[in-house]
Write a protein that holds these residues in place. Structure first.
Motif, short mmCIF file in Angstrom:
data_model
loop_
_atom_site.label_atom_id
_atom_site.label_comp_id
_atom_site.label_asym_id
_atom_site.label_seq_id
_atom_site.Cartn_x
_atom_site.Cartn_y
_atom_site.Cartn_z
N PRO A 1 0.77 -1.35 0.04
CA PRO A 1 -0.03 -0.09 -0.01
C PRO A 1 0.88 1.44 -0.22
O PRO A 1 2.06 1.25 0.21
CB PRO A 1 -0.69 -0.09 1.23
CG PRO A 1 -0.85 -1.64 1.33
CD PRO A 1 0.32 -2.14 1.19
N PRO A 2 0.27 2.46 -0.49
CA PRO A 2 0.97 3.46 -0.47
C PRO A 2 1.35 4.21 1.00
O PRO A 2 0.57 4.14 1.74
CB PRO A 2 0.16 4.35 -1.30
CG PRO A 2 -1.25 3.99 -1.10
CD PRO A 2 -1.20 2.62 -1.03
N SER A 3 2.25 5.00 0.75
CA SER A 3 2.45 5.89 2.17
C SER A 3 1.77 6.96 2.09
O SER A 3 1.52 7.63 1.03
CB SER A 3 4.21 6.37 2.04
OG SER A 3 4.33 7.57 2.91
N LEU A 4 1.15 7.13 3.49
CA LEU A 4 0.05 8.27 3.38
C LEU A 4 0.55 9.41 3.81
O LEU A 4 0.12 10.41 3.84
CB LEU A 4 -1.13 7.97 4.39
CG LEU A 4 -1.83 6.76 4.10
CD1 LEU A 4 -3.03 6.42 5.14
CD2 LEU A 4 -2.75 6.91 2.63
N LEU A 5 1.95 9.50 4.02
CA LEU A 5 2.87 10.60 4.30
C LEU A 5 3.15 11.48 2.78
O LEU A 5 3.01 12.72 2.60
CB LEU A 5 4.12 10.52 4.72
CG LEU A 5 4.18 10.04 6.37
CD1 LEU A 5 5.77 9.42 6.64
CD2 LEU A 5 3.94 11.38 7.13
N SER A 6 3.03 10.66 1.58
CA SER A 6 3.43 11.04 0.28
C SER A 6 2.53 10.28 -0.60
O SER A 6 3.29 9.36 -1.50
CB SER A 6 5.07 11.02 0.04
OG SER A 6 5.46 10.16 0.15
N PRO A 7 1.33 10.35 -0.72
CA PRO A 7 0.63 9.44 -1.40
C PRO A 7 1.11 9.71 -2.99
O PRO A 7 1.45 10.94 -3.37
CB PRO A 7 -0.90 9.70 -1.33
CG PRO A 7 -0.75 10.72 -0.08
CD PRO A 7 0.53 11.03 0.38
N PRO A 8 0.93 8.68 -3.97
CA PRO A 8 1.43 8.96 -4.97
C PRO A 8 0.40 10.06 -5.89
O PRO A 8 -0.84 10.15 -5.63
CB PRO A 8 1.28 7.55 -5.77
CG PRO A 8 0.58 6.84 -4.80
CD PRO A 8 0.67 7.51 -3.82
N PRO A 9 0.86 10.79 -7.10
CA PRO A 9 -0.24 11.19 -7.51
C PRO A 9 -1.23 10.53 -8.56
O PRO A 9 -0.73 9.23 -8.73
CB PRO A 9 0.89 12.34 -8.87
CG PRO A 9 1.83 11.54 -8.85
CD PRO A 9 2.01 10.63 -7.45
N GLY A 10 -2.35 10.94 -8.69
CA GLY A 10 -3.01 10.11 -9.59
C GLY A 10 -3.92 9.21 -9.05
O GLY A 10 -4.21 9.52 -7.57
N CYS A 11 -4.03 7.94 -9.41
CA CYS A 11 -4.86 6.98 -8.45
C CYS A 11 -3.94 6.35 -7.62
O CYS A 11 -2.74 5.71 -8.09
CB CYS A 11 -5.27 5.91 -9.60
SG CYS A 11 -5.98 4.26 -8.76
N PRO A 12 -4.35 6.19 -6.41
CA PRO A 12 -3.37 5.81 -5.34
C PRO A 12 -2.81 4.20 -5.57
O PRO A 12 -1.79 3.43 -5.12
CB PRO A 12 -4.00 5.72 -4.14
CG PRO A 12 -5.25 5.92 -4.37
CD PRO A 12 -5.38 6.46 -5.68
#
Length: 329
Positions: free
Chosen positions: A272-283
């Motif tokens: 899962p993505p880091s919620l400190l620096s979520p990826p741009p666009g779709c997570p």
């Protein structure tokens, strides 16, 4: 207007490493007598979203809107939230042993909760109601077990005590956060049966938070799928299982053991993505087998053309036959 409505909810926490954006634009609703299942991996924001609407995320930065029968929840002060919790929104937490005070008998805890909201109720009347509640959730010999301590109950029995406590004031909404975690299959079924009985008898709306799609299939009317603090897909239960659209939903369903895959699980690759620096666009784009350039450039709209109440935050076409063409183009 639905009984409980949450619209564009954002919740973030300041940490030494930066701001954790735990919930990002979440919306859902549930009406009387219906069950909303909220599913997703650990850390997807399921519990934070529901705890925020009852004021249990102190120190968080919160925006959006949440109403219960038209009453504002996010703008309510401490006294108003104390009045709402228990009386209008009942909570069942994941670990009943840590939710029940180990030094007090379960009956005393139920009685005190009743009298805290109904100050004119005598101890004798509250105790009588507590016995009736324990009987309603199928605790054997409730007149005796009411004087037992939490550690004298099994895990399934403790969860039933929590359901009894949550329903003591007949709240409009019951929020059940992973109520069957760590229970064996037989006890899990019994706990779910008790929740169904409570809903049938009192017309209670249930928000069921879980990572177990089997529980969702058994209990829910509608389902919200969360990932990376966002809603990926929202649909009626049957649509989600048989006409799902989002690749993350597809991945969750493919990871279930079935007779067709000879017991082999198909995991979702990556983390899962880091919620400190979520990826741009779709997570979900970094883990998605269908991802193409647009997915990582900007967030997709949460809609399905002609889908009505069925929404999906994905750029892919509705028709599965068109997916490969979209990816290749």
């Amino acid at each position: 207007m639905a009984l409980l409505e949450v619209d564009d909810l954002h919740v973030s926490f300041g940490t030494p490493d930066g701001v954790v954006r735990a919930v990002r634009g979440v919306s859902f609703s549930v009406d009387r007598g219906r069950t909303l299942g909220i599913v997703g991996e650990s850390g997807s924001g399921k519990s934070v979203a529901t705890q925020t609407i009852v004021g249990l995320t102190r120190g968080a930065r919160v925006s959006g809107r949440a109403t219960l029968d038209g009453e504002d929840l996010l703008g309510a002060d401490v006294a108003a939230l104390q009045r709402i919790r228990g009386a209008k929104i009942g909570m069942i937490f994941q670990d009943p042993l840590s939710s029940l005070h180990p030094y007090y008998k379960v009956g005393w805890q139920i009685v005190e909760m009743i009298r805290a909201h109904e100050r004119g109720t005598s101890k004798a009347a509250a105790r009588k109601r507590a016995i009736e509640l324990l009987d309603a959730v199928r605790i054997p010999s409730p007149k005796i077990r009411i004087d037992n301590y939490p550690h004298e109950f099994s895990g399934g029995m403790r969860q039933r005590v929590m359901i009894a406590m949550a329903m003591a004031l007949r709240p409009s909404v019951l929020v059940a956060d992973e109520p069957t975690t760590a229970l064996d299959v037989t006890v899990q079924a019994q706990v779910l049966d008790v929740m169904r009985d409570v809903q049938r008898d009192f017309g209670t709306a249930i928000v069921l938070i879980t990572h177990d799609l089997g529980v969702v299939a058994d209990m829910a009317d509608d389902v919200v799928v969360m990932y990376g603090g966002q809603v990926m897909e929202r649909a009626a239960k049957r649509d989600l299982f048989y006409r799902h659209h989002h690749p993350y939903t597809e991945g969750l369903l493919r990871s279930l053991p079935t007779a067709g895959n000879a017991g082999m699980l198909v995991p979702i690759a990556g983390t899962p993505p880091s919620l400190l620096s979520p990826p741009p666009g779709c997570p979900f784009a970094p883990r998605c087998t269908y991802a193409f350039d647009r997915c990582s450039e900007r967030p997709p709209p949460a809609e399905i053309p002609g889908g009505g109440a069925h929404t999906s935050a994905c750029w892919l076409p509705v028709e599965r036959a068109d997916r490969q063409r979209a990816v290749a183009s």
